[in-house]
Enzyme design. Structure first.
Site, PDB file in Angstrom:
ATOM      1  CE  LYS A 150     132.209 107.210  41.755  1.00  0.00           C
ATOM      2  NZ  LYS A 150     132.089 108.465  41.031  1.00  0.00           N
ATOM      3  CG  ASP A 179     132.242 107.659  48.818  1.00  0.00           C
ATOM      4  OD1 ASP A 179     131.991 108.874  48.783  1.00  0.00           O
ATOM      5  OD2 ASP A 179     131.424 106.798  48.459  1.00  0.00           O
ATOM      6  CG  HIS A 180     134.247 113.286  46.892  1.00  0.00           C
ATOM      7  ND1 HIS A 180     133.760 112.535  45.860  1.00  0.00           N
ATOM      8  CD2 HIS A 180     133.528 114.433  46.870  1.00  0.00           C
ATOM      9  CE1 HIS A 180     132.797 113.194  45.248  1.00  0.00           C
ATOM     10  NE2 HIS A 180     132.623 114.359  45.852  1.00  0.00           N
ATOM     11  CE  LYS A 184     130.314 115.958  49.021  1.00  0.00           C
ATOM     12  NZ  LYS A 184     130.627 117.132  48.239  1.00  0.00           N
ATOM     13  CG  ASP A 237     128.976 108.908  38.507  1.00  0.00           C
ATOM     14  OD1 ASP A 237     130.209 108.751  38.628  1.00  0.00           O
ATOM     15  OD2 ASP A 237     128.432 110.034  38.492  1.00  0.00           O
ATOM     16  CG  HIS A 242     129.317 109.596  46.121  1.00  0.00           C
ATOM     17  ND1 HIS A 242     130.594 109.327  46.555  1.00  0.00           N
ATOM     18  CD2 HIS A 242     129.451 110.147  44.892  1.00  0.00           C
ATOM     19  CE1 HIS A 242     131.455 109.705  45.615  1.00  0.00           C
ATOM     20  NE2 HIS A 242     130.781 110.198  44.597  1.00  0.00           N
TER      21      HIS A 242
HETATM   22  C1  BG6 Z   1     131.565 112.052  41.595  1.00  0.00           C
HETATM   23  C2  BG6 Z   1     130.750 111.625  40.405  1.00  0.00           C
HETATM   24  O1  BG6 Z   1     131.975 110.919  42.324  1.00  0.00           O
HETATM   25  O2  BG6 Z   1     130.784 112.889  42.431  1.00  0.00           O
HETATM   26  C3  BG6 Z   1     130.269 112.830  39.640  1.00  0.00           C
HETATM   27  O3  BG6 Z   1     131.543 110.797  39.563  1.00  0.00           O
HETATM   28  C4  BG6 Z   1     129.542 113.776  40.558  1.00  0.00           C
HETATM   29  O4  BG6 Z   1     129.432 112.443  38.550  1.00  0.00           O
HETATM   30  C5  BG6 Z   1     130.360 114.089  41.806  1.00  0.00           C
HETATM   31  O5  BG6 Z   1     129.293 114.981  39.843  1.00  0.00           O
HETATM   32  C6  BG6 Z   1     129.557 114.873  42.807  1.00  0.00           C
HETATM   33  O6  BG6 Z   1     130.405 115.307  43.845  1.00  0.00           O
HETATM   34  P1  BG6 Z   1     130.100 116.646  44.661  1.00  0.00           P
HETATM   35  O7  BG6 Z   1     131.140 116.667  45.722  1.00  0.00           O
HETATM   36  O8  BG6 Z   1     130.205 117.761  43.671  1.00  0.00           O
HETATM   37  O9  BG6 Z   1     128.711 116.504  45.186  1.00  0.00           O
END
Ligand code: BG6
Length: 491
Positions: A150, A179-180, A184, A237, A242
């Site tokens: 993204k 979408d990471h 999780k 964002d 997410h």
């Molecule tokens: C990203 C966003 O996709 O996810 C960031 O662009 C955000 O702004 C991050 O900080 C949060 O990821 P995680 O895994 O740290 O919760």
């Protein structure tokens, strides 16, 4: 208990943006961890690619440093690290010209039978150029995959253009949109909890659930990404991707299997059932916030405008939304979402609040009978808590107490919690699309988000200030309290 590690087939992974921030903080450490787990088979090669001039040795030194900095010291094994580093190479490639492409092809063709993955850890403005050159250089085989990060667009129209561009070169089953959050552990556990247990599903509907809360709170600020963030804001964002993915996993119908198509089909149905939020109701059901100076993560921090170095900005660093899903299962059950930077704590969780009991037999002296809650904690301290009412132990009458059945994963499994990228990268190699986003999902998410952005724009809905280190603007508290509910205390 130890998990079972099944090695994946050997692969070539070309990381465009290979010397960038994502590669340094996430991709190289994740691949190293998979090496350490014994999951990477020979002759796997990892090829950093970007415009910067670097030798193979420079790149190996960069990767070694990245791993030493971003992997816990006790997890850095000198021998494994050497094996991993030996897999790395670097080729200078320019997305915008022919420079470097033939060198890349010659290098990859040394092992023509290997599965290929091209990871685009670069600005989306380069996706088209890179995809086209991958094709025109003759790098695509049947076993070739492309991975994109993204933001996939900044609205529906631009997302469609990006999807069309990549789709004109790669088949949909070759495109892995990351979408990471889907990688999780606890997010995957949400599916296990819902569909591997008979207990919850019969209760998982508007007859038994009062409301759902999804919180993704961060303590960090802009982290050097001011340029991108100020043009995006929290809605684009975090919510478009997410948060909506989490909402889909909570709300979707049981898919017939974990097959990617079955899961994607169900998620798309949820996205398409979201009640539109437009100019007419955005002030009532959304809150936009922007942090001011305060204290966060143990020290004083500047406000957003100072971080940005600007006089003014209307970008939201916080957003709260009351969403409704218009289908038989969820009609009348609000899904409250909130996310923001520089909040009181780093915590991501999903809270499912069940309905109150219809009648208490215990009388006033027993104390208040609280609703059951299922709290799924994504980070930190991953785990699930089922809050129940029990009798306070001991003599002295019937007094009730709200207590959690606590399943903290760290304590239960005594294992390190793998980073999302570890799971997702190996899924790419396996060709498993379940935890990635299909084109129509991304577009359906934008379809819901676009009218909110337009509503804000047309109605002139401004950001409201909140002090860094708090839970966001007071209007966010009012948003949920108007309905007689409160945000779950996440601390
Ligand atoms: C990203 C966003 O996709 O996810 C960031 O662009 C955000 O702004 C991050 O900080 C949060 O990821 P995680 O895994 O740290 O919760």
């Amino acid at each position: 208990m130890t998990s079972q590690i099944i090695p994946v087939d050997p692969f070539d992974c070309v990381v465009f943006g290979g010397s960038g921030d994502l590669a340094e903080r996430k991709l190289l450490p994740a691949l190293y961890q998979r090496e350490r787990a014994g999951q990477i088979s020979n002759p796997t090669r990892i090829i950093g690619a970007s415009r910067s001039e670097m030798s193979h040795e420079d790149y190996r030194a960069f990767a070694r440093k990245a791993i030493e900095e971003h992997v816990k010291a006790e997890e850095v094994d000198a021998q494994v690290l050497d094996t991993f580093i030996a897999r790395l190479s670097y080729i200078t490639v320019d997305a915008k010209s022919d420079n470097g492409w033939q060198e890349l092809k010659a290098f990859i063709d040394e092992a023509p039978a290997t599965l290929r993955a091209f990871y685009l850890a670069v600005s989306p403005s380069l996706f088209g150029d890179i995809a086209n050159r991958i094709q025109s250089t003759g790098l695509i085989t049947d076993e070739t995959r492309i991975i994109v990060e993204k933001p996939i667009g900044r609205d529906l129209a631009s997302a469609k253009v990006l999807n069309d561009t990549i789709g004109s070169v790669f088949r949909e089953d070759q495109i892995f949109r990351i979408d990471h959050y889907l990688g999780k552990e606890t997010v995957q556990n949400l599916m296990a909890l819902r569909f591997a247990n008979a207990l919850y599903e019969p209760l998982w509907n508007s007859a038994h659930i009062d409301h759902v809360q999804i919180t993704v709170a961060e303590t960090v600020g802009l982290e050097g990404r001011a340029g991108y963030y100020d043009t995006a804001g929290a809605l684009r964002d975090m919510v478009q991707n997410h948060m909506l993915q989490l909402l889909c996993l909570v709300a979707m119908e049981p898919p017939s299997s974990m097959d990617a198509t079955a899961v994607h089909d169900e998620k798309v149905k949820v996205l398409r059932s979201l009640a539109p939020i437009t100019e007419a109701n955005c002030e009532e059901v959304t809150v936009r916030g922007q942090y001011r100076a305060g204290a966060s993560a143990g020290g004083p921090v500047k406000g957003y405008l100072d971080d940005l170095g600007a006089e003014s900005s209307n970008a939201e660093t916080f957003v709260a939304i009351k969403a409704e899903i218009e289908n038989w299962r969820w009609a009348g059950v609000p899904f409250y979402m909130r996310t923001g930077k520089r909040l009181a704590a780093r915590v991501s969780e999903i809270v499912v609040t069940f309905k109150q009991i219809p009648h208490s037999i215990f009388g006033d002296e027993a104390g208040r009978v609280m609703a059951n809650q299922l709290v799924i904690r994504l980070q930190p301290d991953e785990g699930v808590k089922q809050w129940l009412m029990i009798k306070d132990p001991g003599p002295g009458g019937m007094r009730l107490r709200h207590v959690p059945l606590d399943m903290s994963f760290a304590a239960s499994f005594n294992e390190r919690n793998p980073d999302a990228y570890e799971r997702l990268l190996t899924d790419v190699v396996r060709g498993n699309q379940t935890l990635f986003m299909r084109r129509d999902e991304v577009e359906a998410a934008w379809q819901w988000v676009d009218p909110i952005l337009q509503g804000w724009n047309n109605s002139g809905q401004q950001v409201q200030g909140y002090t860094a280190g708090t839970w966001g603007p007071s209007a966010s508290i009012a948003l949920i309290e108007r309905d007689g509910r409160t945000w779950h205390d996440s601390l």
